[in-house]
Design an enzyme around this catalytic site. Structure first.
Site, mmCIF file in Angstrom:
data_model
loop_
_atom_site.group_PDB
_atom_site.id
_atom_site.type_symbol
_atom_site.label_atom_id
_atom_site.label_comp_id
_atom_site.label_asym_id
_atom_site.label_seq_id
_atom_site.Cartn_x
_atom_site.Cartn_y
_atom_site.Cartn_z
ATOM 1 N N LEU A 103 0.870 -1.250 -0.038
ATOM 2 C CA LEU A 103 0.103 -0.125 0.162
ATOM 3 C C LEU A 103 0.764 1.156 0.018
ATOM 4 O O LEU A 103 0.797 2.034 0.876
ATOM 5 C CB LEU A 103 -1.026 0.027 1.049
ATOM 6 C CG LEU A 103 -2.131 0.775 1.087
ATOM 7 C CD1 LEU A 103 -3.262 0.422 0.080
ATOM 8 C CD2 LEU A 103 -2.751 1.101 2.334
ATOM 9 N N GLY A 104 1.749 1.540 -1.175
ATOM 10 C CA GLY A 104 2.518 2.470 -1.396
ATOM 11 C C GLY A 104 1.710 3.671 -1.991
ATOM 12 O O GLY A 104 0.314 3.492 -1.742
ATOM 13 N N ARG A 105 2.358 4.295 -2.634
ATOM 14 C CA ARG A 105 1.773 5.463 -3.342
ATOM 15 C C ARG A 105 0.843 4.898 -4.552
ATOM 16 O O ARG A 105 -0.410 5.254 -4.768
ATOM 17 C CB ARG A 105 2.650 6.335 -3.982
ATOM 18 C CG ARG A 105 3.187 7.217 -2.996
ATOM 19 C CD ARG A 105 4.356 8.013 -3.416
ATOM 20 N NE ARG A 105 5.632 7.318 -3.637
ATOM 21 C CZ ARG A 105 6.995 7.724 -3.245
ATOM 22 N NH1 ARG A 105 7.128 8.961 -2.933
ATOM 23 N NH2 ARG A 105 7.913 7.050 -3.403
ATOM 24 N N ILE A 106 1.343 3.938 -5.199
ATOM 25 C CA ILE A 106 0.529 3.435 -6.299
ATOM 26 C C ILE A 106 -0.663 2.448 -5.746
ATOM 27 O O ILE A 106 -1.785 2.706 -6.026
ATOM 28 C CB ILE A 106 1.330 2.444 -7.099
ATOM 29 C CG1 ILE A 106 2.375 3.550 -7.851
ATOM 30 C CG2 ILE A 106 0.481 1.558 -8.108
ATOM 31 C CD1 ILE A 106 3.313 2.716 -8.805
ATOM 32 N N SER A 120 1.271 -5.039 3.660
ATOM 33 C CA SER A 120 2.418 -4.572 3.329
ATOM 34 C C SER A 120 3.152 -4.992 4.650
ATOM 35 O O SER A 120 2.776 -5.601 5.650
ATOM 36 C CB SER A 120 2.178 -3.171 3.194
ATOM 37 O OG SER A 120 1.472 -2.426 4.211
ATOM 38 N N ARG A 121 4.409 -4.879 4.732
ATOM 39 C CA ARG A 121 5.561 -4.907 5.624
ATOM 40 C C ARG A 121 5.062 -4.589 7.010
ATOM 41 O O ARG A 121 5.109 -5.337 7.874
ATOM 42 C CB ARG A 121 6.792 -4.255 5.449
ATOM 43 C CG ARG A 121 7.949 -5.116 4.688
ATOM 44 C CD ARG A 121 8.784 -3.767 4.187
ATOM 45 N NE ARG A 121 8.294 -2.609 3.352
ATOM 46 C CZ ARG A 121 8.905 -1.817 2.882
ATOM 47 N NH1 ARG A 121 10.375 -1.572 3.235
ATOM 48 N NH2 ARG A 121 8.221 -0.703 2.320
ATOM 49 N N ILE A 149 0.989 -5.384 -11.617
ATOM 50 C CA ILE A 149 1.276 -4.256 -12.336
ATOM 51 C C ILE A 149 2.835 -3.803 -11.673
ATOM 52 O O ILE A 149 3.179 -2.526 -11.742
ATOM 53 C CB ILE A 149 0.403 -3.118 -12.181
ATOM 54 C CG1 ILE A 149 -0.215 -2.748 -10.936
ATOM 55 C CG2 ILE A 149 -0.701 -3.309 -13.257
ATOM 56 C CD1 ILE A 149 0.612 -1.767 -9.787
ATOM 57 N N ARG A 188 6.294 -5.882 -10.126
ATOM 58 C CA ARG A 188 7.118 -6.585 -10.850
ATOM 59 C C ARG A 188 6.983 -7.983 -10.754
ATOM 60 O O ARG A 188 6.584 -8.448 -10.070
ATOM 61 C CB ARG A 188 8.668 -6.523 -9.745
ATOM 62 C CG ARG A 188 9.214 -4.965 -10.082
ATOM 63 C CD ARG A 188 9.754 -4.579 -11.457
ATOM 64 N NE ARG A 188 10.333 -3.300 -11.443
ATOM 65 C CZ ARG A 188 9.705 -2.164 -11.840
ATOM 66 N NH1 ARG A 188 8.598 -2.194 -12.286
ATOM 67 N NH2 ARG A 188 10.500 -1.029 -12.004
ATOM 68 N N GLU A 195 11.577 -10.425 -18.477
ATOM 69 C CA GLU A 195 11.037 -9.367 -19.574
ATOM 70 C C GLU A 195 11.997 -9.594 -20.479
ATOM 71 O O GLU A 195 13.166 -9.366 -20.101
ATOM 72 C CB GLU A 195 10.630 -8.390 -19.039
ATOM 73 C CG GLU A 195 9.544 -8.389 -18.199
ATOM 74 C CD GLU A 195 8.752 -6.906 -17.502
ATOM 75 O OE1 GLU A 195 9.351 -5.932 -17.874
ATOM 76 O OE2 GLU A 195 8.058 -7.062 -16.604
ATOM 77 N N HIS A 255 4.534 -4.736 -20.191
ATOM 78 C CA HIS A 255 5.063 -3.660 -19.219
ATOM 79 C C HIS A 255 4.884 -2.192 -19.831
ATOM 80 O O HIS A 255 5.804 -1.483 -19.788
ATOM 81 C CB HIS A 255 6.503 -3.644 -19.044
ATOM 82 C CG HIS A 255 7.037 -3.218 -17.732
ATOM 83 N ND1 HIS A 255 8.079 -3.775 -16.861
ATOM 84 C CD2 HIS A 255 6.684 -1.796 -16.992
ATOM 85 C CE1 HIS A 255 8.464 -2.711 -15.977
ATOM 86 N NE2 HIS A 255 7.500 -1.860 -16.198
HETATM 87 C C1 8YV Z 1 9.012 2.024 -16.545
HETATM 88 C C2 8YV Z 1 8.637 1.078 -14.521
HETATM 89 O O1 8YV Z 1 8.427 2.114 -17.626
HETATM 90 O O2 8YV Z 1 8.722 3.190 -13.094
HETATM 91 C C3 8YV Z 1 9.036 2.045 -13.114
HETATM 92 O O3 8YV Z 1 9.556 1.394 -12.411
HETATM 93 O O4 8YV Z 1 8.691 0.098 -14.238
HETATM 94 C C4 8YV Z 1 7.979 1.855 -15.422
HETATM 95 O O5 8YV Z 1 7.259 2.714 -15.340
HETATM 96 C C5 8YV Z 1 10.407 1.458 -16.712
HETATM 97 O O6 8YV Z 1 10.749 0.781 -15.815
HETATM 98 C C6 8YV Z 1 11.351 2.530 -16.878
HETATM 99 O O7 8YV Z 1 12.593 2.256 -17.187
#
Ligand code: 8YV
Length: 312
Positions: free
Chosen positions: A151-154, A173-174, A229, A231, A260, A278
């Site tokens: 639950l960070g900013r995103i 979260s942690r 969304i 890693r 990837e 990605h």
């Molecule tokens: C990027 C991302 O596209 O911000 C990040 O950490 O994974 C993506 O927004 C990409 O990794 C930029 O190199």
């Protein structure tokens, strides 16, 4: 004299142009033998500009003895060796916040797609299958349970989006995040057990590797969907492929993968899986905002001696 910067990997072309106009920049990615170049010229550079994708490892940081600042394009920093930078007194910036909205938008796009079968239904129409029958029923989104891992900013932006869908939100979260209205779950497994949709929004790196394990997927269960969304490393991809192939979870929508741009072959044939290359931050507006922030960090460092968005 313009500060001399080393550019590691390609960047947005508008950023490459802006940096070239203000700094004495050298593209390492153009060098046929980067090691030989660094051995000869490494001591010339006071700045390194890179991205979350290619990062900066200990060897690169060591090869730049006059390095003072690293500015990275992207919010993730698991590819940057922060420990080496700290030891050398090198300050490091990333591009937080400016991508929250687009990443959260895409998380919801993926969630609705995998639940309602948007991509699968599109393939159905294109194949001409509509002429032969009706598309199967799918899963309702509104009013369901949304579990957010990280639950960070995103993660918080995703949680706020869910209000429009009257979803019930919990997170893991942690540690519990103060002053948020959402319920904390003590483990990834208990969150998955509770959730209809498990959205992965935590940082990558060693600390979260395979946090979404076979056990967590088992807890998500045959009616649960996984959305990632963050890693690819956060999810045990082999366990995910088995869970999907054996229908032990309902579906998955993935913007990121462990290796990837390699996508597990088994996933290509599954209709209950949405696969993206990605692209969560990949809108013109957001990528430009990220580029602007990289430039703002470099300018701020070289004129005022401090970064706008340092990585703590
Ligand atoms: C990027 C991302 O596209 O911000 C990040 O950490 O994974 C993506 O927004 C990409 O990794 C930029 O190199």
């Amino acid at each position: 004299m313009k500060p001399r910067l080393l550019q590691h990997g390609r960047l947005l072309s508008s950023l490459e142009a802006a940096i070239a106009a203000e700094f004495d920049v050298h593209p390492l990615w153009k060098e046929a033998d980067p090691q030989a170049f660094l051995a000869r010229h490494g001591s010339e550079f006071s700045g390194l500009v890179t991205s979350a994708r290619v990062g900066a490892d200990a060897a690169l940081i060591e090869a730049l003895p006059a390095l003072k600042v690293i500015a990275s394009f992207g919010v993730g920093y698991e590819t940057l060796d922060l420990e080496s930078a700290r030891r050398r007194g090198v300050v490091v910036s990333n591009t937080p916040d400016v991508l929250n909205d687009c990443v959260a938008d895409l998380a919801f796009g993926l969630l609705i797609d995998v639940a309602r079968g948007i991509s699968a239904a599109d393939r159905f129409v294109r194949r001409g299958d509509w002429e032969r029958g009706i598309f199967p029923l799918t899963t309702r989104v509104s009013g369901k349970r949304l579990g957010i891992l990280g639950l960070g900013r995103i993660g918080q932006t995703i949680a706020r989006r869910s209000a429009g869908f009257e979803m019930d939100v919990r997170y893991h979260s942690r540690r519990p995040v103060p002053d948020v209205p959402w319920t904390y779950e003590a483990s990834a497994a208990s969150l998955a057990e509770w959730a209809d949709f498990l959205v992965v929004a935590c940082a990558g790196g060693a600390a979260t590797r395979h946090l979404v394990s076979a056990e967590v997927l088992q807890s998500l269960g045959p009616d649960g969907f996984l959305i990632n969304i963050a890693r690819g490393s956060v999810v045990d991809e082999r366990a995910l492929v088995s869970a999907l192939s054996e229908r032990r979870i309902a579906g998955a929508a993935l913007d990121v993968f462990e290796n990837e741009p390699q996508v597990p072959q088994e996933l290509l044939a599954l209709d209950n899986v949405v696969l993206l290359p990605h692209i969560a931050s990949g809108t013109r507006e957001t990528r430009q905002a990220m580029a602007d922030l990289v430039l703002a960090n470099l300018r701020s460092y070289f004129t005022k001696g401090r970064l706008e968005t340092p990585i703590a």
